[in-house]
Design an enzyme around this catalytic site. Structure first.
Site, PDB file in Angstrom:
ATOM      1  N   ASN A 208      16.058  30.439  10.344  1.00 25.81           N
ATOM      2  CA  ASN A 208      16.393  31.833  10.644  1.00 25.81           C
ATOM      3  C   ASN A 208      15.182  32.712  10.367  1.00 25.81           C
ATOM      4  O   ASN A 208      14.130  32.216   9.961  1.00 25.81           O
ATOM      5  CB  ASN A 208      17.619  32.275   9.833  1.00 25.81           C
ATOM      6  CG  ASN A 208      17.394  32.084   8.356  1.00 25.81           C
ATOM      7  OD1 ASN A 208      16.511  32.701   7.765  1.00 25.81           O
ATOM      8  ND2 ASN A 208      18.163  31.190   7.735  1.00 25.81           N
ATOM      9  N   ALA A 273      18.354  34.217  -0.694  1.00 26.16           N
ATOM     10  CA  ALA A 273      18.020  33.301   0.408  1.00 26.16           C
ATOM     11  C   ALA A 273      18.991  33.448   1.572  1.00 26.16           C
ATOM     12  O   ALA A 273      20.153  33.795   1.391  1.00 26.16           O
ATOM     13  CB  ALA A 273      18.046  31.864  -0.092  1.00 26.16           C
ATOM     14  N   ASP A 277      24.546  28.246   7.454  1.00 25.27           N
ATOM     15  CA  ASP A 277      25.951  27.904   7.215  1.00 25.27           C
ATOM     16  C   ASP A 277      26.287  26.522   7.764  1.00 25.27           C
ATOM     17  O   ASP A 277      27.239  25.888   7.321  1.00 25.27           O
ATOM     18  CB  ASP A 277      26.856  28.961   7.871  1.00 25.27           C
ATOM     19  CG  ASP A 277      26.751  30.295   7.140  1.00 25.27           C
ATOM     20  OD1 ASP A 277      26.653  30.280   5.904  1.00 25.27           O
ATOM     21  OD2 ASP A 277      26.736  31.351   7.810  1.00 25.27           O
ATOM     22  N   LYS A 287      11.502  11.416  16.876  1.00 27.93           N
ATOM     23  CA  LYS A 287      11.550  12.608  17.728  1.00 27.93           C
ATOM     24  C   LYS A 287      12.467  12.366  18.937  1.00 27.93           C
ATOM     25  O   LYS A 287      12.353  11.339  19.607  1.00 27.93           O
ATOM     26  CB  LYS A 287      10.131  12.948  18.213  1.00 27.93           C
ATOM     27  CG  LYS A 287      10.097  14.237  18.990  1.00 27.93           C
ATOM     28  CD  LYS A 287       8.714  14.562  19.523  1.00 27.93           C
ATOM     29  CE  LYS A 287       8.804  15.791  20.410  1.00 27.93           C
ATOM     30  NZ  LYS A 287       7.846  15.831  21.475  1.00 27.93           N
ATOM     31  N   ILE A 309      26.695  27.990  -1.489  1.00 25.97           N
ATOM     32  CA  ILE A 309      26.127  27.852  -2.841  1.00 25.97           C
ATOM     33  C   ILE A 309      26.579  29.015  -3.725  1.00 25.97           C
ATOM     34  O   ILE A 309      26.961  28.830  -4.884  1.00 25.97           O
ATOM     35  CB  ILE A 309      24.572  27.800  -2.782  1.00 25.97           C
ATOM     36  CG1 ILE A 309      24.115  26.780  -1.738  1.00 25.97           C
ATOM     37  CG2 ILE A 309      23.991  27.468  -4.144  1.00 25.97           C
ATOM     38  CD1 ILE A 309      22.630  26.847  -1.409  1.00 25.97           C
ATOM     39  N   LYS A 339      33.033  40.499   1.640  1.00 25.33           N
ATOM     40  CA  LYS A 339      32.201  39.375   1.185  1.00 25.33           C
ATOM     41  C   LYS A 339      32.170  39.281  -0.334  1.00 25.33           C
ATOM     42  O   LYS A 339      32.272  38.200  -0.900  1.00 25.33           O
ATOM     43  CB  LYS A 339      30.786  39.511   1.750  1.00 25.33           C
ATOM     44  CG  LYS A 339      30.072  38.204   1.913  1.00 25.33           C
ATOM     45  CD  LYS A 339      28.811  38.316   2.755  1.00 25.33           C
ATOM     46  CE  LYS A 339      29.037  38.009   4.227  1.00 25.33           C
ATOM     47  NZ  LYS A 339      27.830  38.098   5.027  1.00 25.33           N
TER      48      LYS A 339
HETATM   49  N1  CTP Z   1      25.032  31.847   0.868  1.00 29.58           N
HETATM   50  C1  CTP Z   1      25.038  30.665   0.163  1.00 29.58           C
HETATM   51  N2  CTP Z   1      25.329  29.501   0.796  1.00 29.58           N
HETATM   52  C2  CTP Z   1      25.651  29.485   2.105  1.00 29.58           C
HETATM   53  C3  CTP Z   1      25.651  30.698   2.834  1.00 29.58           C
HETATM   54  C4  CTP Z   1      25.341  31.864   2.185  1.00 29.58           C
HETATM   55  O1  CTP Z   1      24.762  30.678  -1.035  1.00 29.58           O
HETATM   56  N3  CTP Z   1      25.926  28.338   2.691  1.00 29.58           N
HETATM   57  C5  CTP Z   1      24.751  33.097   0.145  1.00 29.58           C
HETATM   58  C6  CTP Z   1      23.483  33.806   0.576  1.00 29.58           C
HETATM   59  O2  CTP Z   1      22.377  33.377  -0.200  1.00 29.58           O
HETATM   60  C7  CTP Z   1      23.832  35.248   0.318  1.00 29.58           C
HETATM   61  C8  CTP Z   1      25.328  35.309   0.530  1.00 29.58           C
HETATM   62  O3  CTP Z   1      25.797  33.965   0.415  1.00 29.58           O
HETATM   63  O4  CTP Z   1      23.589  35.616  -1.031  1.00 29.58           O
HETATM   64  C9  CTP Z   1      25.781  35.850   1.851  1.00 29.58           C
HETATM   65  O5  CTP Z   1      25.108  35.265   2.921  1.00 29.58           O
HETATM   66  P1  CTP Z   1      25.410  35.723   4.414  1.00 29.58           P
HETATM   67  O6  CTP Z   1      24.597  34.880   5.344  1.00 29.58           O
HETATM   68  O7  CTP Z   1      25.308  37.215   4.518  1.00 29.58           O
HETATM   69  O8  CTP Z   1      26.959  35.421   4.527  1.00 29.58           O
HETATM   70  P2  CTP Z   1      27.776  34.151   4.843  1.00 29.58           P
HETATM   71  O9  CTP Z   1      28.469  33.700   3.607  1.00 29.58           O
HETATM   72  O10 CTP Z   1      26.917  33.127   5.506  1.00 29.58           O
HETATM   73  O11 CTP Z   1      28.870  34.736   5.843  1.00 29.58           O
HETATM   74  P3  CTP Z   1      28.704  35.192   7.384  1.00 29.58           P
HETATM   75  O12 CTP Z   1      27.538  34.422   7.938  1.00 29.58           O
HETATM   76  O13 CTP Z   1      30.001  34.855   7.975  1.00 29.58           O
HETATM   77  O14 CTP Z   1      28.443  36.679   7.350  1.00 29.58           O
END
Ligand code: CTP
Length: 404
Positions: A208, A273, A277, A287, A309, A339
């Site tokens: 990302n 970070a 997801d 490859k 996490i 959230k």
């Molecule tokens: N985070 C995490 N582990 C994941 C996804 C997110 O620890 N697998 C943490 C990120 O480090 C951040 C928070 O959760 O502190 C929110 O991340 P964000 O990407 O905004 O949200 P998501 O939980 O992924 O939800 P969505 O993508 O549906 O908005």
């Protein structure tokens, strides 16, 4: 309470110098001994006599002035300071500091001092945005120079934008922080930063746009405040901040393992970070070749969910303060409130990632700090180092409230 200190205010030649008497007055009011040194140009914008009267100390302007050097030489000025404030830090003064010039009293003192330096930049928005100034800023920050401002708004030159010197009360607060740099001593802060990369095959991955700048700024500021800092870094090209222990990871699963490993000693966890997801169910060990893979022009990847996490840590956090981030592109506040409730952290930093002037990859950020009761505190557009400072102030406040 801040112990009285010896503060040297180095005044640069910019229009914002007219605010320096107010700054000096506030510092003297706190019990500090304040001395001022001015560049030649600064004397056009603020009267040395005013500064001398407010501080009760002789004001120095010239490097090679026999009588001034006789009273207190420039090396003693540099040595006998606990903090040096550069206000306004003009583009020219920043350039001279960055390149180690010492061709006048102010730059010589800045080169000679071993005290922390806090600069309050002020200049025209285009001078501020110029790559030369931004590169100088990076150099100075890498060397540990502290910064407050600039702020955004109407500039004396008629332009609008970033470049206004921070208001004297903000400079005084930043000076307080610099002088009480041990406010997080005894704490262990674990920060995650950057994006994760989920491999598809040995040469490709899903990642990302996170640059890691916000998390790195938090790690640097926490270290500056005396914390022991562990930085779990995903994909980023940033250098490790001073006095920070860095653990590099690639995937979300590696990040999870590193965080769980470091969790034990941590008292504060900041999850800046951008974690993927989902990850490809299987990463090919060779490859992928398009001829062998696709019969049509479409290729499908099967993705499986990564563990969350932040959510996992919140379930076992105990006394630790856990801070999450939220990247939102619309309905920022309602989405962030949902959230924080879902994740169960103590503070959520919500970013509007649809803005082009803030967030991903830029040096600036504007965030909302959200607490579990749904209260929102706005941090307007500013440099990530300053946003980091405000986030840590909020964390310290939460700690203070708990202790009380
Ligand atoms: N985070 C995490 N582990 C994941 C996804 C997110 O620890 N697998 C943490 C990120 O480090 C951040 C928070 O959760 O502190 C929110 O991340 P964000 O990407 O905004 O949200 P998501 O939980 O992924 O939800 P969505 O993508 O549906 O908005």
């Amino acid at each position: 309470m801040i112990e009285p200190a010896r503060i040297l205010v180095a005044v640069g030649g910019g229009i914002a110098a007219y605010k320096v008497p107010e700054l000096v007055r506030a510092l003297v009011g706190q019990g500090h001994t304040v001395r001022c040194v001015l560049t030649d140009a600064a004397t056009q914008f603020v009267s040395p006599l005013v500064l001398q009267t407010l501080t009760g100390e002789a004001v120095r302007r010239g490097l090679l002035d026999v009588s001034e050097e006789g009273e207190i030489d420039h090396i003693r000025l540099a040595d006998q300071s606990d903090l040096v404030i550069v206000a306004p830090a003009t583009a020219d003064l920043m350039a001279r500091m960055a390149h180690g010039l010492a061709n006048d009293l102010v730059s010589a003192v800045l080169l000679a001092t071993r005290a922390p330096i806090l600069m309050a930049p002020a200049m025209n928005v285009n001078m501020w945005n110029h790559p030369a100034t931004q590169r100088n800023l990076e150099l100075l920050r890498e060397r540990g120079v502290l910064q407050v401002g600039p702020e955004s708004g109407e500039l004396a030159c008629g332009w609008e934008g970033l470049g206004r010197m921070a208001a004297p009360p903000s400079i005084v607060s930043a000076a307080d922080r610099a002088l009480s740099s041990g406010s997080l001593s005894g704490q262990c802060v674990l920060v995650t930063a950057g994006g994760t990369t989920e491999p598809i095959d040995p040469v490709r991955g899903i990642t990302n746009r996170s640059s890691g700048k916000m998390g790195f700024a938090l790690a640097a500021e926490a270290a500056r405040r005396g914390a022991e800092v562990v930085l779990v870094a995903g994909s980023t090209s940033l250098p490790t901040p001073e006095a920070v222990r860095r653990v590099d990871v690639g995937t979300a699963l590696e990040m999870r393992a590193a965080v769980l490993q470091e969790l034990e000693g941590a008292t504060v966890i900041i999850k800046a970070a951008a974690v993927a997801d989902f990850r490809p169910r299987e990463a090919a060990d060779r490859k992928l070749k398009k001829e062998t893979l696709v019969e049509s022009d479409v290729m499908s990847l099967e993705l499986v969910r990564n563990p969350d996490i932040l959510e996992e840590i919140c379930q076992i956090k105990g006394e630790r303060i856990v801070v999450g981030f939220a990247a939102e592109s619309h309905d920022v506040i309602p989405a962030a409130r949902r959230k924080i409730e879902r994740k169960g952290c103590d503070l959520l930093v919500a970013n509007d990632v649809s803005r082009s002037d803030a967030g991903f990859s830029t040096d600036l950020n504007a965030v909302h700090l959200i607490t579990p009761d749904g209260a929102v505190e706005d941090v307007s557009l500013r440099h990530k180092a300053e946003v980091a400072s405000q986030i840590l102030d909020r964390i310290e406040k939460i700690r203070g409230e708990r202790e009380a």
